[in-house]
Scaffold this active site. Sequence first.
Site, PDB file in Angstrom:
ATOM      1  CE1 TYR A 188      -3.934   2.464   0.759  1.00  0.00           C
ATOM      2  CE2 TYR A 188      -2.648   3.280   2.495  1.00  0.00           C
ATOM      3  CZ  TYR A 188      -3.625   3.349   1.623  1.00  0.00           C
ATOM      4  OH  TYR A 188      -4.365   4.293   1.808  1.00  0.00           O
TER       5      TYR A 188
ATOM      6  CE  LYS B 219      -3.406   5.489  -1.220  1.00  0.00           C
ATOM      7  NZ  LYS B 219      -4.440   6.109  -2.047  1.00  0.00           N
TER       8      LYS B 219
END
Length: 255
Positions: free
Chosen positions: A160, A164
């Site tokens: 993740y 990001k």
Amino acid sequence: MSFAIYPSLEDQCVVVTGGGSGIGAAMVEAFAQQGARVFFLDVADADSQQLEQTLARERHAPKYLHCDLRDTAAIEQSFDAIASEAGRIDVLVNNAANDDRHQWDNVSATYWDERMAVNLRHQFFCAQAAAQRMRTQRRGSIINMGSISWHLALPELTLYMTAKAAIEGLTRGLARDLGEHGIRVNTVIPGAVRTPRQMKLWQSPESEARLLAQQCLHERIDPEHIARMVLFLASDDAARCTAREYYVDAGWFGA
């Protein structure tokens, strides 16, 4: 508490990905209250249809389109449908994401590809689809949603955080390439936002107390606080804002 009204958002065509719940739903509502024509993409049919019903009395009732953002053909079909109905696309908010926790030593190539498709790849292809329409207008605003997580190096979020972090690079690149067409591209970086999902899966009274102690402002961030920053960046008030990151984290990062 009263908030700003942005006349430049009235009647604008706004697309929000992952708009059926959480932060996305707050954005859909905030844009609708500004008089914008809002289309939102999601796969959560029940939540999205309920949101449509809740906001049905707005001047322009938001419209839900079921779209699996992992499917680039479905993205193009959705943007075709929106542009055909609205005649234009003025604002894109790339909000959809999933922050499932994982152990680094259990990650397979298949899981890697799936996480990148869920958290990163669609941001580019949605931006591509939107910008192809925006450039004929010589204006537009694309807002990508980042995350405070990789700035803080939080545990069990390696994939993740990889996605990001890449989004901030994506924003800079697109801002440079699309600026000649009058299209602005920015990133909003939320802190720990109090959504139903976060409260159900990740937060406890103890973690809440630690979080508040670490922030400069000892107040929780709600989805509407993120939506207010997004409204500003979408509006003409932010006409000279592009290629930048805007934190809404109550001073958690760097505190």
